[in-house]
Design a protein around this motif. Structure first.
Motif, PDB file in Angstrom:
ATOM      1  N   UNK A  39       0.828  -1.217   0.000  1.00 10.42           N
ATOM      2  CA  UNK A  39       0.000   0.000   0.000  1.00 10.42           C
ATOM      3  C   UNK A  39       0.860   1.263   0.000  1.00 10.42           C
ATOM      4  N   UNK A  40       2.069   1.154   0.529  1.00  3.26           N
ATOM      5  CA  UNK A  40       2.966   2.309   0.655  1.00  3.26           C
ATOM      6  C   UNK A  40       4.390   1.761   0.752  1.00  3.26           C
ATOM      7  N   UNK A  41       5.093   1.773  -0.391  1.00  2.86           N
ATOM      8  CA  UNK A  41       6.385   1.082  -0.450  1.00  2.86           C
ATOM      9  C   UNK A  41       7.500   1.824   0.289  1.00  2.86           C
ATOM     10  N   UNK A  42       7.170   2.974   0.894  1.00  8.39           N
ATOM     11  CA  UNK A  42       8.166   3.590   1.780  1.00  8.39           C
ATOM     12  C   UNK A  42       8.309   2.795   3.076  1.00  8.39           C
ATOM     13  N   UNK A  43       7.329   1.958   3.367  1.00  7.12           N
ATOM     14  CA  UNK A  43       7.459   1.041   4.509  1.00  7.12           C
ATOM     15  C   UNK A  43       8.081  -0.254   4.013  1.00  7.12           C
ATOM     16  N   UNK A  44       9.184  -0.657   4.646  1.00  6.68           N
ATOM     17  CA  UNK A  44       9.932  -1.824   4.164  1.00  6.68           C
ATOM     18  C   UNK A  44      10.615  -2.529   5.320  1.00  6.68           C
ATOM     19  N   UNK A 119       8.948  -3.146 -11.671  1.00  5.56           N
ATOM     20  CA  UNK A 119       7.530  -3.193 -12.060  1.00  5.56           C
ATOM     21  C   UNK A 119       6.616  -2.724 -10.930  1.00  5.56           C
ATOM     22  N   UNK A 120       7.140  -2.666  -9.712  1.00  2.00           N
ATOM     23  CA  UNK A 120       6.374  -2.115  -8.586  1.00  2.00           C
ATOM     24  C   UNK A 120       6.779  -0.665  -8.289  1.00  2.00           C
ATOM     25  N   UNK A 125      17.779   2.669  -4.942  1.00  6.41           N
ATOM     26  CA  UNK A 125      18.108   3.248  -3.630  1.00  6.41           C
ATOM     27  C   UNK A 125      17.098   2.886  -2.547  1.00  6.41           C
ATOM     28  N   UNK A 126      15.955   2.312  -2.950  1.00  5.43           N
ATOM     29  CA  UNK A 126      14.941   1.906  -1.964  1.00  5.43           C
ATOM     30  C   UNK A 126      15.209   0.528  -1.368  1.00  5.43           C
ATOM     31  N   UNK A 127      16.167  -0.209  -1.947  1.00  8.67           N
ATOM     32  CA  UNK A 127      16.397  -1.604  -1.517  1.00  8.67           C
ATOM     33  C   UNK A 127      17.137  -1.601  -0.175  1.00  8.67           C
ATOM     34  N   UNK A 128      16.520  -2.185   0.866  1.00 14.12           N
ATOM     35  CA  UNK A 128      17.146  -2.185   2.192  1.00 14.12           C
ATOM     36  C   UNK A 128      18.057  -3.394   2.394  1.00 14.12           C
ATOM     37  N   UNK A 129      18.653  -3.483   3.573  1.00 17.69           N
ATOM     38  CA  UNK A 129      19.351  -4.707   3.968  1.00 17.69           C
ATOM     39  C   UNK A 129      18.364  -5.863   3.894  1.00 17.69           C
ATOM     40  N   UNK A 130      18.777  -6.930   3.211  1.00 16.23           N
ATOM     41  CA  UNK A 130      17.888  -8.072   2.992  1.00 16.23           C
ATOM     42  C   UNK A 130      17.952  -9.035   4.169  1.00 16.23           C
ATOM     43  N   UNK A 131      16.850  -9.791   4.348  1.00 18.87           N
ATOM     44  CA  UNK A 131      16.900 -10.960   5.227  1.00 18.87           C
ATOM     45  C   UNK A 131      17.511 -12.082   4.399  1.00 18.87           C
ATOM     46  N   UNK A 132      18.683 -12.546   4.804  1.00 18.05           N
ATOM     47  CA  UNK A 132      19.474 -13.466   3.988  1.00 18.05           C
ATOM     48  C   UNK A 132      19.212 -14.901   4.446  1.00 18.05           C
ATOM     49  N   UNK A 133      18.239 -15.515   3.780  1.00 19.25           N
ATOM     50  CA  UNK A 133      17.798 -16.861   4.156  1.00 19.25           C
ATOM     51  C   UNK A 133      18.924 -17.856   3.851  1.00 19.25           C
ATOM     52  N   UNK A 134      19.205 -18.722   4.799  1.00 15.91           N
ATOM     53  CA  UNK A 134      20.228 -19.788   4.709  1.00 15.91           C
ATOM     54  C   UNK A 134      21.653 -19.237   4.763  1.00 15.91           C
ATOM     55  N   UNK A 135      21.851 -17.928   4.902  1.00 12.59           N
ATOM     56  CA  UNK A 135      23.222 -17.383   4.909  1.00 12.59           C
ATOM     57  C   UNK A 135      23.846 -17.603   6.281  1.00 12.59           C
TER      58      UNK A 135
END
Ligand SMILES: [Zn+2]
Length: 192
Positions: A39-44, A119-120, A125-135
């Protein structure tokens, strides 16, 4: 079951209450995941808020993934491997230049996240620190970090449940050191 081919990514919508199962089909393969409020991609997704509220740097079954607005985005319902990382940012072109001393083009989670999120209308610059599954990031008492081979075996998975309507992006990580030197696919499925 959807397939993310080696060194690629995907992005899709996930409704509140739906479950997402992320599978390491061959073992020793990391998947970076980022989340946005649809609904609001500023929340991540927020590493800082999650580590704070869960009072741990190891996030697993029973924990929530929290947003930068201090709201729950996902719950982790199951985690058969039990080791994930939430300290390190997605591997990027600069990762390979700076840490691997490789001046050539190299696929990266960062590129695979932002190209799939275009596409969204979500920008690099909006990409935050990821949750790194299995890392498998290990840390010493003095704070020294090391990226070790994943502990995940073929078929290990993490099951998440959305706590709000989400945009999800996932990768099959492209960094040699994170995946014990080889690149493999990641599978995922959405469950009602
Ligand atoms: Zn990566």
């Amino acid at each position: 079951m959807e397939v993310i081919k080696k060194q690629t990514g995907a992005a899709f919508s996930l409704k509140k209450g739906q479950k997402l199962r992320v599978v390491d089909p061959q073992g020793e393969q990391v998947s970076d995941m980022v989340l946005f409020n649809s609904e609001d991609t500023r929340e991540k997704i927020s590493s800082g808020k999650t580590l704070d509220f869960e009072e741990s740097i190891l996030i697993t079954k029973g924990d929530f993934l929290w947003s930068n607005r201090s709201r729950k985005m996902m719950e982790i319902l199951e985690d058969t491997n039990g080791r994930n990382d939430f300290l390190l940012a997605p591997c990027s072109p600069e990762t390979f230049q700076i840490m691997y001393k490789n001046p050539e083009y190299h696929p990266s989670c960062f590129e695979n996240l932002y190209t799939n999120l275009e596409k969204f209308d979500i920008q690099p610059d909006d990409v935050p620190t990821a949750f790194n599954i299995f890392m498998n990031v290990q840390f010493a008492a003095d704070g020294k970090l090391s990226v070790d081979p994943p502990l995940s075996k073929a078929g290990d998975y993490v099951l998440f449940q959305a706590q709000m309507d989400l945009i999800v992006a996932l990768t099959a990580c492209s960094a040699e050191d994170s995946n014990n030197g080889s690149f493999k696919p990641i599978h995922y499925e959405i469950l009602e």
